[in-house]
Design an enzyme around this catalytic site. Sequence first.
Site, PDB file in Angstrom:
ATOM      1  N   GLN A   1      -0.821   5.166  -5.271  1.00  0.00           N
ATOM      2  CA  GLN A   1      -1.464   4.711  -4.035  1.00  0.00           C
ATOM      3  C   GLN A   1      -2.978   4.896  -4.080  1.00  0.00           C
ATOM      4  O   GLN A   1      -3.719   4.112  -3.487  1.00  0.00           O
ATOM      5  CB  GLN A   1      -0.882   5.481  -2.851  1.00  0.00           C
TER       6      GLN A   1
ATOM      7  N   LYS B   1       1.376   9.878   0.296  1.00  0.00           N
ATOM      8  CA  LYS B   1       2.742   9.376   0.430  1.00  0.00           C
ATOM      9  C   LYS B   1       3.589  10.467   1.069  1.00  0.00           C
ATOM     10  O   LYS B   1       3.266  11.656   0.977  1.00  0.00           O
ATOM     11  CB  LYS B   1       3.324   9.003  -0.937  1.00  0.00           C
TER      12      LYS B   1
ATOM     13  N   GLY C   1       5.125   2.598   6.773  1.00  0.00           N
ATOM     14  CA  GLY C   1       6.513   2.495   6.347  1.00  0.00           C
ATOM     15  C   GLY C   1       6.657   2.297   4.853  1.00  0.00           C
ATOM     16  O   GLY C   1       5.691   2.102   4.119  1.00  0.00           O
ATOM     17  N   ASP C   2       7.873   2.377   4.383  1.00  0.00           N
ATOM     18  CA  ASP C   2       8.250   2.167   2.985  1.00  0.00           C
ATOM     19  C   ASP C   2       9.759   1.928   2.995  1.00  0.00           C
ATOM     20  O   ASP C   2      10.320   1.578   4.044  1.00  0.00           O
ATOM     21  CB  ASP C   2       7.856   3.379   2.121  1.00  0.00           C
TER      22      ASP C   2
ATOM     23  N   THR D   1       2.948  -7.355   2.429  1.00  0.00           N
ATOM     24  CA  THR D   1       3.191  -6.979   1.034  1.00  0.00           C
ATOM     25  C   THR D   1       3.785  -8.140   0.252  1.00  0.00           C
ATOM     26  O   THR D   1       3.327  -8.468  -0.854  1.00  0.00           O
ATOM     27  CB  THR D   1       4.116  -5.758   0.961  1.00  0.00           C
TER      28      THR D   1
END
Length: 473
Positions: free
Chosen positions: A137, A152, A191-192, A236
């Site tokens: 990241q 993260k 979010g992820d 994304t």
Amino acid sequence: MTTTSATSTNTIKTTQTTNPQACTNPPPKKFNFLNDLRHKYSHQPVFLQAVEEMALSIEPLFSDPVNGDFYKKAFLYLTEPERMISFHVPWMDDHGVQHVNRGWRVEFSSALGPYKGGLRFHPTVDDGILKFLGFEQIFKNALTGLPLGGGKGGSDFDPKGKSEGEIRRFCESFMTELCRYIDARTDVPAGDIGVGGREIGYMYGTYKRLSNLHGEGVLTGKSPLFGGIQLRPEATGFGTVYMAKHAIEDKLKLSLKGSRCAVSGSGNVAQYCSKKLIEFGAKVICVSDSNGVLAFEDGMTNEDLDRIIEAKVVKRARLSSLGDLVNGKYIPNQSPWTLPDLDVQFAFPCATQNEIDESGAQMLINKGTMGVFEGANLPVTTEGQEVIRSNPNVVYIPGKAANAGGVGVSGLEMSQNSSKTYWKREKVDAMLKEMMAGIYQQMNIPGCSLEEGCNRAGFLKVAHALKELGWVY
């Protein structure tokens, strides 16, 4: 580092599938200055894989006669998080039984700005996985051109099979602890995997009740109803396709229109990657989940995609449940990278780390695949990367660049919140396109592959910041 602890109908042949969570074998030990790191974190192979991949890609910098030693020191500095926070997350299920999961936030680098990176809820999450994601990241965020550091977080909580109430109670408990460490000027999660708009909403609601602060850019991926930005869910996947379009037209002198594109995964990134590919006239020939592949010999239609999105977002169902509702054929226990008769011109791995291994990469090469664009983070194993690199005619763009549109639009959401304004969807999409074009220009360095250029541009920006801050000298 400090640690805070609070505890189609066509027949398609198949081959045996691989485990997408399996760790790759370690690469040859090339960099002696990393030996101590290897020893300390031998129990975190995916984190070390990310470090070794990055080091290999920027190797010429370490041999620079003037700045080589500085670059080594800066690289080592960036392999240790500035802070790791761990805590327990107690929550109650629908039967009144209490459970306790683990939660983390890895605040990796603040050199360029506040820590920025998503939260992942998945049973495979641990501190090593989050360190790999946080390390990646740093450089991804640097490429966006926005003042964002790297971080993260997440939990080993598994949202699959949980009721709405169970997920809400878990999110509330998670934020009750996490809220101590985040702020719009310090650390801004998003979010992820396992954390979408629903989960962000629950966590932001808890934050508002605990802090009595409203309109804060302390979380991104929020609903536009309370400060979120338009196009964030799509960013994304859309950005990955915008990046691929630049590379395909520039390096291959081809168009996405009419091309056969394999997409893995069926979550947020895969959904909107597929949507934009269809919009550009490409044929999306598959999506997948952890149980199998939904293959479309003649390409997915918009109606097929709508049913897939409904199954995943509304019904929380598996692809196998779609049956005759779509034009594709479901193939269980396979991935897009284990189907030898699936004709693939461009690959878009959008599922998870290490999903394309050496045999999968070689299968793509044997099929004549011309490009691999990473919608997921580190979806190709070390051995798979070596196969791709040994075929220089294949355009390969790692996730740090290809999927940076998500965090880029998150950064725009932070700016929108800070200025107390609201941007229309068309403006955000134009800014996303401009951002992805800018990233491509940064990585398109003469004498470098796009992979090397991506990693070099991201690293140099952070390294120079470390020097000017007086943190590495």
